[in-house]
Write a protein that holds these residues in place. Structure first.
Motif, PDB file in Angstrom:
ATOM      1  N   GLY A 169       4.878   0.640   6.599  1.00  0.00           N
ATOM      2  CA  GLY A 169       5.451   2.024   5.466  1.00  0.00           C
ATOM      3  C   GLY A 169       5.227   3.143   5.762  1.00  0.00           C
ATOM      4  N   ALA A 170       6.627   3.762   5.753  1.00  0.00           N
ATOM      5  CA  ALA A 170       6.404   5.249   5.799  1.00  0.00           C
ATOM      6  C   ALA A 170       6.249   6.470   5.115  1.00  0.00           C
ATOM      7  N   GLY A 171       5.443   6.139   4.074  1.00  0.00           N
ATOM      8  CA  GLY A 171       4.834   7.051   3.282  1.00  0.00           C
ATOM      9  C   GLY A 171       3.298   8.357   3.621  1.00  0.00           C
ATOM     10  N   GLN A 172       3.379   8.933   2.886  1.00  0.00           N
ATOM     11  CA  GLN A 172       2.718  10.073   2.773  1.00  0.00           C
ATOM     12  C   GLN A 172       1.159   9.795   3.998  1.00  0.00           C
ATOM     13  N   LEU A 173       0.785   8.155   3.205  1.00  0.00           N
ATOM     14  CA  LEU A 173      -0.490   8.025   3.802  1.00  0.00           C
ATOM     15  C   LEU A 173      -0.491   7.845   5.870  1.00  0.00           C
ATOM     16  N   SER A 174       0.875   6.630   5.860  1.00  0.00           N
ATOM     17  CA  SER A 174       0.765   7.408   7.073  1.00  0.00           C
ATOM     18  C   SER A 174       1.351   8.105   7.916  1.00  0.00           C
ATOM     19  N   ARG A 175       1.656   9.402   7.621  1.00  0.00           N
ATOM     20  CA  ARG A 175       1.807  10.424   7.879  1.00  0.00           C
ATOM     21  C   ARG A 175       0.334  10.904   8.366  1.00  0.00           C
ATOM     22  N   TYR A 176      -0.579  11.135   7.463  1.00  0.00           N
ATOM     23  CA  TYR A 176      -1.162  11.400   8.252  1.00  0.00           C
ATOM     24  C   TYR A 176      -2.483  10.597   9.320  1.00  0.00           C
ATOM     25  N   ALA A 177      -2.130   8.772   8.780  1.00  0.00           N
ATOM     26  CA  ALA A 177      -2.456   8.742  10.004  1.00  0.00           C
ATOM     27  C   ALA A 177      -2.086   7.970  11.263  1.00  0.00           C
ATOM     28  N   ALA A 178      -0.640   8.307  11.292  1.00  0.00           N
ATOM     29  CA  ALA A 178      -0.071   8.638  12.391  1.00  0.00           C
ATOM     30  C   ALA A 178      -0.512  10.202  13.529  1.00  0.00           C
ATOM     31  N   GLU A 179      -0.686  11.217  12.407  1.00  0.00           N
ATOM     32  CA  GLU A 179      -1.067  12.218  13.436  1.00  0.00           C
ATOM     33  C   GLU A 179      -2.664  12.181  13.782  1.00  0.00           C
ATOM     34  N   LEU A 180      -3.339  10.997  13.206  1.00  0.00           N
ATOM     35  CA  LEU A 180      -3.911  10.785  13.762  1.00  0.00           C
ATOM     36  C   LEU A 180      -4.926   9.742  14.899  1.00  0.00           C
ATOM     37  N   VAL A 253      -6.166  -6.342  11.225  1.00  0.00           N
ATOM     38  CA  VAL A 253      -4.794  -6.555  10.583  1.00  0.00           C
ATOM     39  C   VAL A 253      -5.235  -6.058   9.234  1.00  0.00           C
ATOM     40  N   GLY A 254      -4.582  -5.187   8.638  1.00  0.00           N
ATOM     41  CA  GLY A 254      -5.083  -4.568   7.267  1.00  0.00           C
ATOM     42  C   GLY A 254      -4.306  -4.126   6.420  1.00  0.00           C
ATOM     43  N   ALA A 255      -4.523  -3.795   5.392  1.00  0.00           N
ATOM     44  CA  ALA A 255      -3.803  -4.147   3.819  1.00  0.00           C
ATOM     45  C   ALA A 255      -4.614  -3.276   3.511  1.00  0.00           C
ATOM     46  N   LEU A 256      -3.592  -2.353   2.883  1.00  0.00           N
ATOM     47  CA  LEU A 256      -4.143  -1.332   1.089  1.00  0.00           C
ATOM     48  C   LEU A 256      -3.949  -1.550   0.332  1.00  0.00           C
ATOM     49  N   GLY A 257      -5.217  -1.365  -1.029  1.00  0.00           N
ATOM     50  CA  GLY A 257      -5.510  -1.971  -1.588  1.00  0.00           C
ATOM     51  C   GLY A 257      -6.545  -1.873  -2.193  1.00  0.00           C
ATOM     52  N   GLY A 287     -10.534  -0.181   5.840  1.00  0.00           N
ATOM     53  CA  GLY A 287     -11.446   1.534   6.098  1.00  0.00           C
ATOM     54  C   GLY A 287     -12.723   1.713   5.986  1.00  0.00           C
ATOM     55  N   LEU A 288     -13.457   2.240   6.728  1.00  0.00           N
ATOM     56  CA  LEU A 288     -14.824   2.264   6.169  1.00  0.00           C
ATOM     57  C   LEU A 288     -15.369   3.153   4.868  1.00  0.00           C
ATOM     58  N   PRO A 289     -16.086   2.519   4.096  1.00  0.00           N
ATOM     59  CA  PRO A 289     -16.353   3.612   3.033  1.00  0.00           C
ATOM     60  C   PRO A 289     -16.906   5.082   2.819  1.00  0.00           C
ATOM     61  N   ILE A 290     -16.336   5.954   2.839  1.00  0.00           N
ATOM     62  CA  ILE A 290     -16.075   7.254   3.355  1.00  0.00           C
ATOM     63  C   ILE A 290     -16.567   8.238   1.789  1.00  0.00           C
ATOM     64  N   GLY A 291     -16.483   7.065   0.642  1.00  0.00           N
ATOM     65  CA  GLY A 291     -15.444   8.007  -0.172  1.00  0.00           C
ATOM     66  C   GLY A 291     -14.659   8.494  -0.410  1.00  0.00           C
ATOM     67  N   SER A 292     -13.233   8.262   0.108  1.00  0.00           N
ATOM     68  CA  SER A 292     -12.027   8.797   0.286  1.00  0.00           C
ATOM     69  C   SER A 292     -11.322   8.656  -0.711  1.00  0.00           C
ATOM     70  N   ARG A 293     -10.896   9.255  -0.887  1.00  0.00           N
ATOM     71  CA  ARG A 293      -9.580   9.380  -2.455  1.00  0.00           C
ATOM     72  C   ARG A 293      -7.567  10.115  -1.690  1.00  0.00           C
ATOM     73  N   THR A 294      -7.942  11.350  -1.115  1.00  0.00           N
ATOM     74  CA  THR A 294      -6.601  11.668  -0.757  1.00  0.00           C
ATOM     75  C   THR A 294      -6.110  10.689   0.341  1.00  0.00           C
ATOM     76  N   PRO A 295      -4.476  10.851   0.362  1.00  0.00           N
ATOM     77  CA  PRO A 295      -4.185  10.042   1.448  1.00  0.00           C
ATOM     78  C   PRO A 295      -4.757  10.340   2.735  1.00  0.00           C
ATOM     79  N   ALA A 296      -5.057  11.757   3.400  1.00  0.00           N
ATOM     80  CA  ALA A 296      -5.983  12.348   4.251  1.00  0.00           C
ATOM     81  C   ALA A 296      -7.092  11.873   4.350  1.00  0.00           C
ATOM     82  N   GLU A 297      -8.425  11.808   3.287  1.00  0.00           N
ATOM     83  CA  GLU A 297      -9.088  10.555   3.483  1.00  0.00           C
ATOM     84  C   GLU A 297      -9.198   9.418   3.469  1.00  0.00           C
ATOM     85  N   ILE A 298      -8.317   9.257   2.557  1.00  0.00           N
ATOM     86  CA  ILE A 298      -8.139   7.522   3.312  1.00  0.00           C
ATOM     87  C   ILE A 298      -7.960   7.326   4.963  1.00  0.00           C
ATOM     88  N   ALA A 299      -7.087   7.806   5.484  1.00  0.00           N
ATOM     89  CA  ALA A 299      -6.015   7.831   6.868  1.00  0.00           C
ATOM     90  C   ALA A 299      -7.179   7.978   7.911  1.00  0.00           C
TER      91      ALA A 299
END
Length: 325
Positions: A169-180, A253-257, A287-299
């Motif tokens: 997947g090359a969506g918005q979340l992937s862009r933030y995760a790629a940068e990190l 190995v992980g999956a969004l959902g 992901g770790l439980p940090i209360g993330s909501r936005t794509p950047a926080e989820i990444a």
């Protein structure tokens, strides 16, 4: 092997090609607390340029101060110890009375550097064997659990492939995760067969893998230095990748959902022929439980979990039970 240290070798190789004298420092041993682990590298150029790190900074300052003496004494290897006394530990910024032992190695040949970097890029694991008396280097295949060894006459240092992250997947979340991920030293790969999702990535160092997700997973030959995460939120794409990834050597190995969707996904994977052990490897929600909501926080939460598992950190059970839209 930290991918940062492969970067040190790459820079040292380039400096040698440009005609500079270069000295490589390797952390051989540490006692007590030390800022950098055994095997960490620093390259020092004849004009004072530095790449890498062996401490928090004060040891590097001393190595720079020793540069003229180092140049005058020739091409032999030398052992250096910092922090023998409490006063010296404090002077060189080594916490809690730490002691640091380094190998000073003048580099004279870029050939082994070229070979090592090329073979690591091809995802081989190698041991660099250095004879301190002659300065000669040869490379050997490395076992997965190879550790740095030094017997006073020979240094055997393992080097391995760069850590990799394949995202489906090359969506918005992937862009933030790629940068990190790039900043953390990962090679970032993306597969997304959907039309229009591969645009505007030209200014990033990611590499797209063609084909459907299951073909992409097979194509990269996942090893124990590979993380794979499905982020399309489309079972027709994500499940294809997961069926193959969960049978590979990938360390993550992980999956969004959401939690509910993750349980449904695991049931589907079981019905499609995977075993309980294979499905049990799946991280979902990611992901770790940090209360993330936005794509950047989820990444951020995703990469924190990936790095924690990569580094062998113990995660609390709550860290494995999480959300995601």
């Amino acid at each position: 092997m930290d991918s940062v240290d492969l970067g040190v070798l790459r820079r040292a190789r380039d400096w040698l090609r440009d005609g500079h004298r270069v000295v490589l420092y390797t952390v051989l041993e540490t006692w007590g607390s030390a800022p950098r682990p055994v095997g960490a590298l620093l390259a020092l150029r004849d004009d004072g340029r530095v790449e890498g790190s062996v401490s928090g900074g004060c040891v590097e300052d001393d190595l720079l101060a020793r540069r003229k003496a180092m140049t005058a004494r020739g091409d032999g290897c030398l052992l250096i110890t910092y922090g023998v006394s409490k006063e010296e530990s404090a002077r060189f910024g080594l916490p809690c009375g730490g002691t640091l032992r380094l190998l000073e190695e003048p580099l004279v040949d870029a050939q082994w550097l070229d070979e090592l970097l090329q073979r690591c890029a091809a995802h081989e694991r190698l041991v660099r064997c250095l004879d301190l008396a002659t300065g000669r280097v040869h490379l050997e295949p490395a076992e997965r659990d190879a550790q740095l060894r030094f017997d006073g006459a020979t240094l055997s240092a393992p080097f391995g492939p760069t850590w990799r992250l394949l995202m489906i997947g090359a969506g918005q979340l992937s862009r933030y995760a790629a940068e990190l991920a790039v900043g953390l030293g990962f090679e970032v790969l993306i597969c997304d067969p959907r039309e229009g999702y591969d645009h505007d990535w030209s200014d990033t160092p990611v590499r797209f893998v063609s084909g459907m997700p299951d073909d992409a997973v097979l194509a990269i030959e996942p090893d124990a230095h590979t993380a794979i995460v499905a982020l399309t939120h489309d079972p027709r794409l994500d499940d294809m990748a997961l069926l193959t990834a969960l049978q590979s050597e990938a360390f993550y190995v992980g999956a969004l959902g959401s939690r509910v969707n993750s349980e449904k996904r695991k049931a589907r994977l079981l019905s499609l022929g995977l075993g309980e052990r294979e499905v049990g490897r799946l991280h979902g929600p990611i992901g770790l439980p940090i209360g993330s909501r936005t794509p950047a926080e989820i990444a951020l939460s995703l990469m924190a979990q990936v790095v924690a598992i990569k580094n062998g950190a113990r995660l609390a059970p709550a860290a494995e039970a999480r959300r995601c839209a």
